[in-house]
Design a protein around this motif. Structure first.
Motif, mmCIF file in Angstrom:
data_model
loop_
_atom_site.group_PDB
_atom_site.id
_atom_site.type_symbol
_atom_site.label_atom_id
_atom_site.label_comp_id
_atom_site.label_asym_id
_atom_site.label_seq_id
_atom_site.Cartn_x
_atom_site.Cartn_y
_atom_site.Cartn_z
ATOM 1 N N ALA A 441 72.325 31.232 17.221
ATOM 2 C CA ALA A 441 72.180 32.625 16.751
ATOM 3 C C ALA A 441 72.922 33.575 17.687
ATOM 4 O O ALA A 441 73.577 34.524 17.233
ATOM 5 N N ALA A 442 72.850 33.301 18.987
ATOM 6 C CA ALA A 442 73.530 34.183 19.951
ATOM 7 C C ALA A 442 75.044 34.128 19.734
ATOM 8 O O ALA A 442 75.725 35.168 19.752
ATOM 9 N N VAL A 443 75.575 32.939 19.486
ATOM 10 C CA VAL A 443 77.025 32.812 19.266
ATOM 11 C C VAL A 443 77.415 33.526 17.967
ATOM 12 O O VAL A 443 78.414 34.256 17.906
ATOM 13 N N VAL A 444 76.613 33.340 16.947
ATOM 14 C CA VAL A 444 76.893 33.934 15.634
ATOM 15 C C VAL A 444 76.845 35.465 15.722
ATOM 16 O O VAL A 444 77.694 36.170 15.171
ATOM 17 N N ARG A 445 75.868 35.955 16.463
ATOM 18 C CA ARG A 445 75.715 37.411 16.629
ATOM 19 C C ARG A 445 76.954 37.973 17.345
ATOM 20 O O ARG A 445 77.528 38.975 16.915
ATOM 21 N N ALA A 446 77.373 37.266 18.381
ATOM 22 C CA ALA A 446 78.538 37.736 19.148
ATOM 23 C C ALA A 446 79.801 37.736 18.284
ATOM 24 O O ALA A 446 80.729 38.511 18.530
ATOM 25 N N ALA A 447 79.817 36.876 17.261
ATOM 26 C CA ALA A 447 80.999 36.813 16.380
ATOM 27 C C ALA A 447 80.980 37.931 15.349
ATOM 28 O O ALA A 447 81.900 38.035 14.528
ATOM 29 N N GLY A 448 79.902 38.721 15.325
ATOM 30 C CA GLY A 448 79.883 39.892 14.451
ATOM 31 C C GLY A 448 79.099 39.715 13.160
ATOM 32 O O GLY A 448 79.216 40.544 12.252
ATOM 33 N N VAL A 449 78.286 38.673 13.053
ATOM 34 C CA VAL A 449 77.476 38.497 11.837
ATOM 35 C C VAL A 449 76.357 39.552 11.832
ATOM 36 O O VAL A 449 75.741 39.812 12.883
ATOM 37 N N ALA A 450 76.110 40.154 10.670
ATOM 38 C CA ALA A 450 75.105 41.215 10.570
ATOM 39 C C ALA A 450 73.738 40.702 11.014
ATOM 40 O O ALA A 450 73.366 39.559 10.710
ATOM 41 N N ALA A 451 73.004 41.571 11.703
ATOM 42 C CA ALA A 451 71.733 41.167 12.317
ATOM 43 C C ALA A 451 70.793 40.493 11.300
ATOM 44 O O ALA A 451 70.157 39.481 11.599
ATOM 45 N N GLY A 452 70.728 41.037 10.096
ATOM 46 C CA GLY A 452 69.792 40.514 9.099
ATOM 47 C C GLY A 452 70.113 39.093 8.638
ATOM 48 O O GLY A 452 69.284 38.437 8.016
ATOM 49 N N ARG A 453 71.323 38.625 8.936
ATOM 50 C CA ARG A 453 71.695 37.289 8.434
ATOM 51 C C ARG A 453 71.781 36.248 9.544
ATOM 52 O O ARG A 453 71.942 35.053 9.269
ATOM 53 N N VAL A 454 71.703 36.720 10.788
ATOM 54 C CA VAL A 454 71.954 35.821 11.916
ATOM 55 C C VAL A 454 71.046 34.583 11.885
ATOM 56 O O VAL A 454 71.520 33.442 12.016
ATOM 57 N N ASP A 455 69.756 34.772 11.679
ATOM 58 C CA ASP A 455 68.836 33.628 11.762
ATOM 59 C C ASP A 455 69.118 32.600 10.670
ATOM 60 O O ASP A 455 69.114 31.396 10.911
ATOM 61 N N ARG A 456 69.360 33.104 9.456
ATOM 62 C CA ARG A 456 69.619 32.171 8.344
ATOM 63 C C ARG A 456 70.902 31.368 8.597
ATOM 64 O O ARG A 456 70.976 30.173 8.342
ATOM 65 N N VAL A 457 71.908 32.068 9.101
ATOM 66 C CA VAL A 457 73.177 31.392 9.398
ATOM 67 C C VAL A 457 72.956 30.327 10.473
ATOM 68 O O VAL A 457 73.407 29.185 10.345
ATOM 69 N N ALA A 458 72.238 30.682 11.517
ATOM 70 C CA ALA A 458 72.010 29.727 12.613
ATOM 71 C C ALA A 458 71.266 28.492 12.097
ATOM 72 O O ALA A 458 71.620 27.351 12.414
ATOM 73 N N GLU A 459 70.245 28.705 11.278
ATOM 74 C CA GLU A 459 69.490 27.567 10.723
ATOM 75 C C GLU A 459 70.403 26.657 9.909
ATOM 76 O O GLU A 459 70.350 25.434 10.017
ATOM 77 N N LEU A 486 81.832 35.487 8.400
ATOM 78 C CA LEU A 486 81.255 34.468 7.502
ATOM 79 C C LEU A 486 82.220 34.148 6.361
ATOM 80 O O LEU A 486 82.982 35.009 5.913
ATOM 81 N N VAL A 487 82.164 32.906 5.902
ATOM 82 C CA VAL A 487 82.918 32.533 4.700
ATOM 83 C C VAL A 487 82.246 33.228 3.510
ATOM 84 O O VAL A 487 81.007 33.220 3.409
ATOM 85 N N ALA A 488 83.044 33.830 2.631
ATOM 86 C CA ALA A 488 82.496 34.615 1.508
ATOM 87 C C ALA A 488 81.439 33.850 0.727
ATOM 88 O O ALA A 488 81.602 32.655 0.446
ATOM 89 N N ASP A 489 80.356 34.517 0.378
ATOM 90 C CA ASP A 489 79.259 33.990 -0.454
ATOM 91 C C ASP A 489 78.571 32.774 0.164
ATOM 92 O O ASP A 489 78.044 31.910 -0.571
ATOM 93 N N THR A 490 78.625 32.665 1.497
ATOM 94 C CA THR A 490 77.924 31.546 2.160
ATOM 95 C C THR A 490 77.205 32.056 3.403
ATOM 96 O O THR A 490 77.421 33.186 3.839
ATOM 97 N N ASP A 491 76.401 31.174 3.968
ATOM 98 C CA ASP A 491 75.781 31.452 5.266
ATOM 99 C C ASP A 491 76.489 30.656 6.348
ATOM 100 O O ASP A 491 75.855 30.158 7.289
ATOM 101 N N LEU A 492 77.786 30.484 6.221
ATOM 102 C CA LEU A 492 78.512 29.685 7.204
ATOM 103 C C LEU A 492 79.568 30.508 7.930
ATOM 104 O O LEU A 492 80.347 31.227 7.289
ATOM 105 N N PRO A 493 79.607 30.383 9.265
ATOM 106 C CA PRO A 493 80.619 31.122 10.011
ATOM 107 C C PRO A 493 82.013 30.576 9.719
ATOM 108 O O PRO A 493 82.191 29.355 9.586
ATOM 109 N N THR A 494 82.984 31.458 9.652
ATOM 110 C CA THR A 494 84.364 31.020 9.416
ATOM 111 C C THR A 494 84.819 30.084 10.534
ATOM 112 O O THR A 494 85.620 29.176 10.317
ATOM 113 N N ALA A 495 84.274 30.280 11.737
ATOM 114 C CA ALA A 495 84.664 29.436 12.869
ATOM 115 C C ALA A 495 84.395 27.955 12.597
ATOM 116 O O ALA A 495 85.083 27.080 13.152
#
Ligand SMILES: Cc1cc2nc3c(=O)[nH]c(=O)nc-3n(C[C@H](O)[C@H](O)[C@H](O)COP(=O)(O)OP(=O)(O)OC[C@H]3O[C@@H](n4cnc5c(N)ncnc54)[C@H](O)[C@@H]3O)c2cc1C
Length: 568
Positions: A441-459, A486-495
């Protein structure tokens, strides 16, 4: 350290399905060099088209396959320990119509009389006494593991799958395991193979989308990405599963009788909130009207996986598809179990079909053909050559261990290592998961993912990559703003795209969608998603910019052809 002979030895494994990848890893543990080759991508064959269970195979007991069930149960235990991020225990609810049904036919089957077993089959299917005896033996064969024993259940009780209690007044609950993504499990076997090679100064080469031809002098020419390379291995292992005979026909024409008698099995993926809720956290293992097993399984939080059929299949395994009759058969089986929430055709958002690499056994009923694996040596080959016949996801590791032992012995090499206690690279225990999610979650947040989505993306990323998730979310060299977080329409980081390319041999959009990021099963997969991935592949130098649009259409067409899935 490996001795000199192992270090000078190269074994070529054809087929990077779960068995070929497990075997490559096992051979590397003994210090030999391995070239693993696939005509398509890692895990693009039967491995991806299975029911995704890691199980002892309760029904094989009726066929007297006690050894296979014991081995499978031991492997079930091991895989849950060594790859807990990818193989998770799953409880099964087993509904039954009768108490006494199935005893006579089970006895006939045990005695090897399949035709009598069919004739004496109870119209209500196997009853609670016969099934209870099987489950007791299942528990006994799992002795030594810490798995819960089976228990009788009260149909209709709260917390259990809401199977119709009037039609199925008896029930039991037992535990097996689910490997949600065998594709990712196979990729991780390859990642581990590369790690082992680095640690042992051995070499591991994985060539995907490659073709292979024998050059007569014992060397093989491999072509991948418009480049040809020649290898002179000490041995070749044909681990091409349902393609074993086709591969042999190309490599060793006229080598003998067919080894494989494949049967196709189809699955439905249903998006039905009512059915998903009625199922809850357990799978249902029931009997269809013809006595065949049917699984209704939770497939992530929103979907339900239903399978399977068992129909002799003689064509190219790549062309096997779920036909309308199979879809109707599976839907009817679900409707009998869950009449109140029976899904119709419109709930079937995708389907898929695979061919079992079963040993050729003329005249036998598909269900009665052994699910054991075997290694067949080809006497007429210019160098030591074997084919792997059969095998299950569940026994990939033990198959690899047995095959490696035989191959090494034939080459006069010692076994120098074993995967028995070796975790997969992303192995992550339930206790360590929370810390890994927080780090991701910390890495995802630093990459600029909106706060409300960070946890779902990390999971989501931890579900896919286990302990490798934080690394999968880092984009080395990318500057902030270079890519959308994030990749469009997903909970996955582009990285994660770059990670799959750098670390996991992804070369195309299809590889990413179907076998790395597992978006093929994402209910909201869209053309915008495919386009976002293609743009990132262009940025990473994997795809010429002028071909991005065509690649998106090719990927969408592939999803439609193989999964009956429409991407808009
Ligand atoms: C319907 C169904 C349900 C199943 N359910 C389960 C289950 O729940 N649990 C379980 O344990 N098992 C299950 N199985 C069995 C299991 O999926 C397979 O036995 C297993 O995946 C076989 O793996 P493999 O590596 O041998 O073959 P594959 O995964 O098919 O790999 C073979 C590879 O060889 C490649 N190839 C083909 N030709 C060539 C060539 N000439 N050169 C190089 N590469 C080539 C292909 O591209 C492919 O990637 C199921 C099987 C089916 C069909």
């Amino acid at each position: 350290m490996p001795d000199r002979a192992a270090r000078d030895t190269t074994v070529m494994v054809l087929g990077a399905g779960i068995n070929g990848a497990a075997l490559a890893r096992e051979l590397l543990l003994s210090g030999v060099n391995v070239v693993l080759v696939d005509a398509g991508d890692v895990a693009c064959g039967t491995t991806a088209w299975s029911t995704r269970l890691v199980h002892g195979g309760l029904r094989y007991l009726e066929y007297g396959e006690v050894g296979l069930v014991r081995e499978s149960l031991a492997e079930r235990d091991r895989l849950v320990r060594l790859a807990p991020h990818l193989v998770r225990p799953l409880e099964f609810y087993l509904p039954m119509r009768t108490r006494w049904g199935g005893l006579v036919s089970a006895a006939a089957r045990l005695l090897g009389c399949e035709s009598l077993a069919k004739r004496w089959r109870s119209p209500g299917g196997r009853g609670s006494i016969a099934v209870g005896m099987g489950l007791t033996l299942y528990d006994v064969l799992a002795v030594g593991s810490r798995w819960p024993r089976h228990r009788a259940a009260r149909p209709g009780a709260a917390g259990l799958p809401a199977v119709d209690p009037r039609a199925f007044p008896h029930a039991a609950v037992y535990a097996d395991a689910q490997m949600l993504f065998p594709e990712r499990f196979t990729v991780e076997l390859c990642v581990d193979a590369r790690r082992i090679a680095a640690a042992r100064a051995a070499s591991f080469t994985l060539l995907t989308h490659a073709s292979c031809e024998w050059l007569g002098d014992g060397s093989l020419r491999l072509r991948a990405a418009d480049r040809a390379r020649e290898f002179q291995p000490a041995a070749v292992i044909n681990a091409t599963g349902a393609w074993v005979d086709r591969t042999l026909a190309e490599l060793l024409p006229g080598d003998g009788r067919p080894l494989i008698g494949g049967t196709k099995g189809s699955h439905l993926v249903c998006e039905s909130p009512a059915l998903r809720q009625a199922l809850g956290d357990r799978g249902v293992y029931a009997e269809a009207d013809d006595g065949r097993p049917v699984f209704v399984l939770p497939f992530g939080p929103e979907l339900v996986l239903v399978g399977t059929t068992d129909i002799p299949f003689h064509g190219d395994p790549a062309t096997a598809r779920a036909d309308d009759d199979e879809i109707a058969y599976l839907l009817a089986a679900v409707a009998r179990l869950f009449p109140a929430v029976a899904p119709d055709q419109s709930a079937v958002v995708q389907n898929y079909c695979g061919v079992r690499p079963l040993p050729a056994a003329s005249g036998s009923a598909p269900a009665s053909v052994t699910r054991r694996h075997m290694l067949v040596r080809h006497a007429g080959a210019p160098l030591p050559t074997w084919s792997i016949v059969g095998g299950k996801l569940t026994t990939c590791r033990s198959l690899a261990e047995q095959a490696a032992r035989e191959v090494l012995a034939a080459l006069g090499l010692p076994v120098q290592g074993s995967s028995r206690e070796r975790p997969l690279p992303g192995s992550l225990s339930a206790e360590a998961r929370a810390a890994c999610v927080a780090e991701t979650a910390a890495v995802v947040r630093a990459a600029g993912v909106a706060a409300g989505r960070v946890d779902r993306v990390a999971e989501r990323v931890v579900d896919l990559f286990g302990s490798r998730a934080p690394e999968a979310c880092r984009a080395p060299g990318a500057l902030p703003g270079d890519v959308p977080p994030l990749v469009a329409d997903t909970d996955l980081p582009t990285a994660a795209v770059g990670f799959c390319v750098r670390e996991e041999w992804a070369t195309s959009l299809g590889d990413l969608v179907e076998r790395r990021l597992m978006l093929a099963f994402a209910p909201r997969l869209s053309l915008a998603t495919l386009t976002g991935l293609a743009v990132e592949l262009v940025r990473l130098g994997m795809l010429p910019a002028g071909q991005a649009e065509a690649e998106v259409h090719r990927s969408a067409a592939g999803l439609h052809a193989r999964f009956g899935k429409t991407v808009a």
